[in-house]
Design a protein around this motif. Structure first.
Motif, mmCIF file in Angstrom:
data_model
loop_
_atom_site.group_PDB
_atom_site.id
_atom_site.type_symbol
_atom_site.label_atom_id
_atom_site.label_comp_id
_atom_site.label_asym_id
_atom_site.label_seq_id
_atom_site.Cartn_x
_atom_site.Cartn_y
_atom_site.Cartn_z
ATOM 1 N N GLY A 46 24.169 3.164 -16.835
ATOM 2 C CA GLY A 46 23.407 3.048 -18.071
ATOM 3 C C GLY A 46 22.583 1.772 -18.090
ATOM 4 N N LEU A 47 21.645 1.709 -19.012
ATOM 5 C CA LEU A 47 20.817 0.514 -19.109
ATOM 6 C C LEU A 47 21.651 -0.732 -19.376
ATOM 7 C CD1 LEU A 47 17.622 1.600 -21.102
ATOM 8 C CD2 LEU A 47 17.708 0.560 -18.831
ATOM 9 N N ALA A 48 22.661 -0.593 -20.219
ATOM 10 C CA ALA A 48 23.477 -1.750 -20.576
ATOM 11 C C ALA A 48 24.202 -2.322 -19.360
ATOM 12 C CB ALA A 48 24.490 -1.373 -21.655
ATOM 13 N N GLY A 49 24.482 -1.490 -18.380
ATOM 14 C CA GLY A 49 25.203 -1.945 -17.202
ATOM 15 C C GLY A 49 24.314 -2.225 -16.007
ATOM 16 N N THR A 50 23.018 -2.222 -16.204
ATOM 17 C CA THR A 50 22.075 -2.457 -15.113
ATOM 18 C C THR A 50 21.721 -3.936 -15.036
ATOM 19 O OG1 THR A 50 21.144 -0.226 -15.292
ATOM 20 C CG2 THR A 50 19.799 -1.883 -14.195
ATOM 21 N N SER A 51 21.914 -4.524 -13.879
ATOM 22 C CA SER A 51 21.635 -5.946 -13.680
ATOM 23 C C SER A 51 20.915 -6.138 -12.353
ATOM 24 C CB SER A 51 22.937 -6.754 -13.670
ATOM 25 O OG SER A 51 23.738 -6.390 -12.551
ATOM 26 N N HIS A 52 20.308 -7.296 -12.183
ATOM 27 C CA HIS A 52 19.669 -7.615 -10.904
ATOM 28 C C HIS A 52 20.670 -7.510 -9.764
ATOM 29 C CE1 HIS A 52 16.211 -9.967 -12.956
ATOM 30 N NE2 HIS A 52 15.740 -8.848 -12.433
ATOM 31 N N ARG A 53 21.865 -8.003 -9.977
ATOM 32 C CA ARG A 53 22.872 -8.009 -8.913
ATOM 33 C C ARG A 53 23.255 -6.584 -8.507
ATOM 34 N NH1 ARG A 53 25.656 -12.066 -7.001
ATOM 35 N NH2 ARG A 53 24.996 -13.400 -8.732
ATOM 36 N N ARG A 54 23.456 -5.705 -9.477
ATOM 37 C CA ARG A 54 23.824 -4.322 -9.153
ATOM 38 C C ARG A 54 22.694 -3.590 -8.446
ATOM 39 N NH1 ARG A 54 27.432 -2.379 -14.383
ATOM 40 N NH2 ARG A 54 29.451 -2.634 -13.336
ATOM 41 N N VAL A 55 21.486 -3.804 -8.893
ATOM 42 C CA VAL A 55 20.350 -3.134 -8.258
ATOM 43 C C VAL A 55 20.156 -3.651 -6.839
ATOM 44 C CG1 VAL A 55 17.863 -2.747 -8.346
ATOM 45 C CG2 VAL A 55 19.202 -2.674 -10.455
ATOM 46 N N ALA A 56 20.269 -4.944 -6.645
ATOM 47 C CA ALA A 56 20.124 -5.516 -5.303
ATOM 48 C C ALA A 56 21.179 -4.951 -4.363
ATOM 49 C CB ALA A 56 20.227 -7.040 -5.368
ATOM 50 N N ALA A 57 22.404 -4.833 -4.851
ATOM 51 C CA ALA A 57 23.471 -4.276 -4.020
ATOM 52 C C ALA A 57 23.187 -2.817 -3.680
ATOM 53 C CB ALA A 57 24.805 -4.416 -4.739
ATOM 54 N N ALA A 58 22.721 -2.043 -4.652
ATOM 55 C CA ALA A 58 22.428 -0.625 -4.419
ATOM 56 C C ALA A 58 21.273 -0.444 -3.442
ATOM 57 C CB ALA A 58 22.118 0.070 -5.737
ATOM 58 N N ALA A 59 20.307 -1.367 -3.487
ATOM 59 C CA ALA A 59 19.140 -1.285 -2.601
ATOM 60 C C ALA A 59 19.392 -1.945 -1.250
ATOM 61 C CB ALA A 59 17.938 -1.951 -3.267
ATOM 62 N N ASP A 60 20.531 -2.629 -1.124
ATOM 63 C CA ASP A 60 20.887 -3.343 0.101
ATOM 64 C C ASP A 60 19.841 -4.399 0.436
ATOM 65 O OD1 ASP A 60 22.381 -4.049 2.333
ATOM 66 O OD2 ASP A 60 21.461 -2.524 3.618
ATOM 67 N N VAL A 61 19.524 -5.220 -0.565
ATOM 68 C CA VAL A 61 18.580 -6.317 -0.372
ATOM 69 C C VAL A 61 19.207 -7.601 -0.902
ATOM 70 C CG1 VAL A 61 16.604 -4.765 -0.582
ATOM 71 C CG2 VAL A 61 17.431 -5.986 -2.604
ATOM 72 N N PRO A 62 18.733 -8.756 -0.442
ATOM 73 C CA PRO A 62 19.228 -10.012 -0.999
ATOM 74 C C PRO A 62 18.895 -10.110 -2.487
ATOM 75 C CG PRO A 62 17.997 -10.386 1.034
ATOM 76 C CD PRO A 62 17.746 -8.971 0.634
#
Length: 204
Positions: A46-62
């Motif tokens: 959900g939007l409330a649980g979306t963070s830079h850290r989670r997205v970076a981990a999902a995309a496999d990027v620093p």
């Protein structure tokens, strides 16, 4: 140096033993991958649980890639939801391109509702998260407005603008209602509803 521009590894050394510059990582699809990963994270957390850290981990990027490619979370959300809305609108446009008359248009629009719109749980969640975001923050309503405008444009060759608006509203309402109700929708419900509205008849 930006975290997004380097690849971790053993640095080169010159003859004097000094550590040379780190090799740059060639990753031209990184920004696109972040956008797609953002949609995946929203669908899962959900939007409330979306963070830079989670997205970076999902995309496999620093983590640093997030601020390198996007000014902030708002820009990332705008890019992600614009991509999602465009993909849904293109499905309707492809369906309706095959229609040659009103009967064909109603048939293709019905198939779009039954087979394309909110076809998966992921699409349902992303759609509702976008609706909630646009309802709370008017600056995101251009995304939903463009989406609705494109959908209605596919109907314009076959019905008047007012009817097109009503059909589009029925499209969204029926698909969401169907997705949220515990019981499956009646077979042929979309086709029946479209015909009743477009033709102004009470069919039994």
């Amino acid at each position: 140096m930006s975290l997004s521009s380097v690849e971790q590894g053993d640095p080169a050394s010159d003859r004097s033993g000094a550590r040379g510059p780190r090799a740059r990582r060639y990753d031209p699809d990184r920004r696109d991958r972040i956008i797609d990963a953002c949609l995946d994270v929203i669908a899962e957390h959900g939007l409330a649980g979306t963070s830079h850290r989670r997205v970076a981990a999902a995309a496999d990027v620093p983590l640093g890639s997030m601020t390198y490619h996007f000014s902030g979370m708002d820009e990332l959300l705008r890019e992600a939801f614009t991509r999602f809305a465009d993909s849904v609108a293109r499905k309707a446009e492809r369906r309706m391109a095959a229609a040659e008359d009103l009967d064909g248009a109603l048939a293709e629009f019905s198939r779009n509702i039954d087979e394309d719109v909110l076809a998966t749980q992921r699409d349902l969640i992303l759609t509702l998260e976008l609706y909630t975001l646009a309802a709370r923050r008017p600056e995101f309503r251009d995304i939903t407005t463009t989406w609705m405008t494109r959908t209605r444009a596919t109907l314009e060759p076959f019905v008047d603008p007012r009817t097109g608006q009503i059909l589009d509203a029925m499209n969204e309402g029926l698909t969401i209602h169907r997705a949220l109700h515990a019981d499956p929708a009646s077979e042929g419900l979309a086709a029946d509803a479209l015909a009743r509205i477009a033709r102004g008849t009470d069919q039994h």
